[in-house]
Motif scaffolding. Sequence first.
Motif, PDB file in Angstrom:
ATOM      1  N   LEU A 132       2.614  14.315  -8.874  1.00 23.26           N
ATOM      2  CA  LEU A 132       3.580  15.396  -8.743  1.00 23.26           C
ATOM      3  C   LEU A 132       4.179  15.753 -10.101  1.00 23.26           C
ATOM      4  CD1 LEU A 132       5.279  17.295  -6.953  1.00 23.26           C
ATOM      5  CD2 LEU A 132       6.890  15.407  -6.640  1.00 23.26           C
ATOM      6  N   ILE A 133       4.490  14.745 -10.893  1.00 26.46           N
ATOM      7  CA  ILE A 133       5.003  14.997 -12.244  1.00 26.46           C
ATOM      8  C   ILE A 133       3.960  15.740 -13.084  1.00 26.46           C
ATOM      9  CG2 ILE A 133       5.781  13.902 -14.374  1.00 26.46           C
ATOM     10  CD1 ILE A 133       7.829  13.865 -12.131  1.00 26.46           C
ATOM     11  N   VAL A 134       2.689  15.346 -12.953  1.00 21.35           N
ATOM     12  CA  VAL A 134       1.628  16.019 -13.705  1.00 21.35           C
ATOM     13  C   VAL A 134       1.526  17.479 -13.284  1.00 21.35           C
ATOM     14  CG1 VAL A 134      -0.866  16.097 -14.074  1.00 21.35           C
ATOM     15  CG2 VAL A 134       0.339  13.907 -14.138  1.00 21.35           C
ATOM     16  N   ASP A 135       1.596  17.761 -11.981  1.00 19.87           N
ATOM     17  CA  ASP A 135       1.528  19.143 -11.513  1.00 19.87           C
ATOM     18  C   ASP A 135       2.691  19.971 -12.024  1.00 19.87           C
ATOM     19  OD1 ASP A 135      -0.811  18.658 -10.168  1.00 19.87           O
ATOM     20  OD2 ASP A 135       0.157  18.263  -8.240  1.00 19.87           O
ATOM     21  N   LEU A 136       3.874  19.366 -12.067  1.00 23.29           N
ATOM     22  CA  LEU A 136       5.040  20.109 -12.538  1.00 23.29           C
ATOM     23  C   LEU A 136       5.038  20.289 -14.055  1.00 23.29           C
ATOM     24  CD1 LEU A 136       7.856  18.541 -10.306  1.00 23.29           C
ATOM     25  CD2 LEU A 136       6.554  20.638  -9.944  1.00 23.29           C
ATOM     26  N   LEU A 137       4.324  19.423 -14.770  1.00 25.92           N
ATOM     27  CA  LEU A 137       4.254  19.557 -16.227  1.00 25.92           C
ATOM     28  C   LEU A 137       3.260  20.621 -16.669  1.00 25.92           C
ATOM     29  CD1 LEU A 137       4.418  15.893 -17.598  1.00 25.92           C
ATOM     30  CD2 LEU A 137       6.103  17.711 -17.893  1.00 25.92           C
ATOM     31  N   TYR A 138       2.318  20.961 -15.813  1.00 24.51           N
ATOM     32  CA  TYR A 138       1.290  21.913 -16.214  1.00 24.51           C
ATOM     33  C   TYR A 138       1.870  23.266 -16.635  1.00 24.51           C
ATOM     34  CZ  TYR A 138      -3.603  20.590 -16.112  1.00 24.51           C
ATOM     35  OH  TYR A 138      -4.831  20.108 -16.462  1.00 24.51           O
ATOM     36  N   PRO A 139       2.776  23.875 -15.846  1.00 28.57           N
ATOM     37  CA  PRO A 139       3.349  25.148 -16.327  1.00 28.57           C
ATOM     38  C   PRO A 139       4.157  25.000 -17.608  1.00 28.57           C
ATOM     39  CG  PRO A 139       3.717  24.861 -13.971  1.00 28.57           C
ATOM     40  CD  PRO A 139       3.221  23.550 -14.491  1.00 28.57           C
ATOM     41  N   VAL A 140       4.694  23.800 -17.863  1.00 28.01           N
ATOM     42  CA  VAL A 140       5.447  23.599 -19.101  1.00 28.01           C
ATOM     43  C   VAL A 140       4.512  23.532 -20.303  1.00 28.01           C
ATOM     44  CG1 VAL A 140       7.044  22.048 -20.289  1.00 28.01           C
ATOM     45  CG2 VAL A 140       7.262  22.408 -17.831  1.00 28.01           C
ATOM     46  N   VAL A 178       0.827  -1.201   0.000  1.00 22.75           N
ATOM     47  CA  VAL A 178       0.000   0.000   0.000  1.00 22.75           C
ATOM     48  C   VAL A 178       0.866   1.257   0.000  1.00 22.75           C
ATOM     49  CG1 VAL A 178      -1.715   1.311   1.294  1.00 22.75           C
ATOM     50  CG2 VAL A 178      -1.948  -1.155   1.082  1.00 22.75           C
ATOM     51  N   VAL A 179       1.914   1.270   0.809  1.00 24.52           N
ATOM     52  CA  VAL A 179       2.796   2.438   0.847  1.00 24.52           C
ATOM     53  C   VAL A 179       3.511   2.618  -0.484  1.00 24.52           C
ATOM     54  CG1 VAL A 179       4.863   3.394   1.931  1.00 24.52           C
ATOM     55  CG2 VAL A 179       3.084   2.372   3.343  1.00 24.52           C
ATOM     56  N   LEU A 180       3.965   1.530  -1.087  1.00 27.96           N
ATOM     57  CA  LEU A 180       4.623   1.628  -2.396  1.00 27.96           C
ATOM     58  C   LEU A 180       3.654   2.156  -3.452  1.00 27.96           C
ATOM     59  CD1 LEU A 180       7.105   1.049  -4.171  1.00 27.96           C
ATOM     60  CD2 LEU A 180       6.220  -1.266  -4.501  1.00 27.96           C
ATOM     61  N   SER A 181       2.412   1.688  -3.428  1.00 21.56           N
ATOM     62  CA  SER A 181       1.414   2.181  -4.377  1.00 21.56           C
ATOM     63  C   SER A 181       1.137   3.658  -4.153  1.00 21.56           C
ATOM     64  CB  SER A 181       0.117   1.381  -4.231  1.00 21.56           C
ATOM     65  OG  SER A 181       0.341  -0.002  -4.406  1.00 21.56           O
ATOM     66  N   THR A 182       1.111   4.086  -2.898  1.00 14.13           N
ATOM     67  CA  THR A 182       0.902   5.503  -2.598  1.00 14.13           C
ATOM     68  C   THR A 182       2.058   6.353  -3.097  1.00 14.13           C
ATOM     69  OG1 THR A 182      -0.323   4.840  -0.605  1.00 14.13           O
ATOM     70  CG2 THR A 182       0.376   7.125  -0.755  1.00 14.13           C
ATOM     71  N   VAL A 183       3.272   5.856  -2.922  1.00 10.13           N
ATOM     72  CA  VAL A 183       4.446   6.595  -3.407  1.00 10.13           C
ATOM     73  C   VAL A 183       4.388   6.773  -4.916  1.00 10.13           C
ATOM     74  CG1 VAL A 183       6.954   6.480  -3.688  1.00 10.13           C
ATOM     75  CG2 VAL A 183       5.928   5.944  -1.475  1.00 10.13           C
ATOM     76  N   VAL A 184       4.059   5.709  -5.632  1.00 12.45           N
ATOM     77  CA  VAL A 184       3.963   5.798  -7.096  1.00 12.45           C
ATOM     78  C   VAL A 184       2.849   6.750  -7.504  1.00 12.45           C
ATOM     79  CG1 VAL A 184       3.505   4.489  -9.198  1.00 12.45           C
ATOM     80  CG2 VAL A 184       4.939   3.504  -7.411  1.00 12.45           C
TER      81      VAL A 184
END
Length: 336
Positions: free
Chosen positions: A292-300, A280-286
Motif C-alpha cells: 500500500l505504501i508503494v502504491d501511494l508513493l508512485y504518484p509522488v 500468517v495474518v500478521l505477515s499478511t498485514v505487513v
Amino acid sequence: MSFVVRRLLQALLVLALAYTAVYILLAALPGDAVLARYGNPDLGLTPQQLDEIRTTYGSDRPFFARYFESLGAFLRGDFGYSVYSGTAVSTLILAALPSTLTLAVLGLALAVFLAVTIAFTATYGSAQWLRRLFRNLPPFFVSLPVFWIGIILIQVVSFQLGLVPAIGATGPEALILPVITIAIPIAAPLAQVLMRSIDEVRAQPFVTVVRARGASTSWLLWRNVARNALLPTLTMAGLLFGELVGGAVITETVFARAGVGQLTAQAVANRDTPVLLAVVVLSTVVFVFINLIVDLLYPVLDARLRVKAPAPAPKPASQPAPEQTAKPAATQGALR
C-alpha cells in the motif's frame, strides 16, 4: 483522494480474504492440536479430560461460530492462547518480533544495495567481461536455496576462515551471516528487474538528447536513467517483502535465532493453530501495508501519474455547406 480510498478498500479486502483463506486451510488440516499436546500416555489424561480441554479452547464449537468469534477477537487485538504452551499468542509474537524485524529490515537494505550494485555494474561496467559476469549473477543467485546459502556461509566464513563465530555470537556479529543469507535470494530478482528497466530507459529518445548536450555518464546515470528505472524496482521490492517471511523461517532455523521464524517452525511441529493463524495474518498485514505504501508513493515519484488527462474539446456545431446555402438564394433570385 479517490485513489487513496480505493487503495485502502482494496487492502482491507485482501486482508479479509487472506484471513478467511488461512482460517479455512488451518481448520481443514488433519490432526488435533489438543491431542498432539496432551495425548501423551505419560500424562495419563482420559478422553473426557481431553474433551474438556477442547471445550476450553472452543474446538468443539461449530465452524462458523469459531470463525466469527476468532475474527472479532483479532479485530480487538486478542490472538488467543497457544495450545502448546498456554501463553498468550500476542506475548509470544511481541517477544519474537524485534529479532525478526531487525533481520528483515537489514536483509532488505542489503538486498537493495546488492541489486543496485549488480545492475549498474552490469550496465556501465568498464570492461565487457565484467558486464557479462554481473549480468549472469542474478540467475545464479535465484537458483540458490536459502538453507544452502546459510550452510555454506557457516562452513566457509565460520569454520574455515574463522571470521564470524557460528555459535555464541552476540550483537552485530550474530546478524552478519543471517542478513547475507536472507539478502542474496531477494537481491537477484531485484537486480534482474533493475537491469531490464535500465536497458529500456537507455533506449528512450530523451537519453540520447541529454547525452548529445554533453552530459557525463555519471550525470546521465544518476539524474536521468536511475530515476526512471527505479520505479519498477520499487514495485518489485514491495512484492518481494513477502519473501522475507519465508526466508526468515528458514534462516532463523539454520542459525538457531529466536524470532517469528523459529516460532512458526515450532508451531507447525506442534500443530499450534492459534500461533500459526496469528503469524500468517500478521505477515499478511505487513505485506499489504508495504505494498500500500508503494502504491501511494508512485504518484509522488512519477509526476505523470499526478497529471489528469485533459477533457476532450467539444466538437463545433455543424455548419451548412456553402453550396447548400447558395441554392436557396439562387432559387429566390430566379423566382423574382
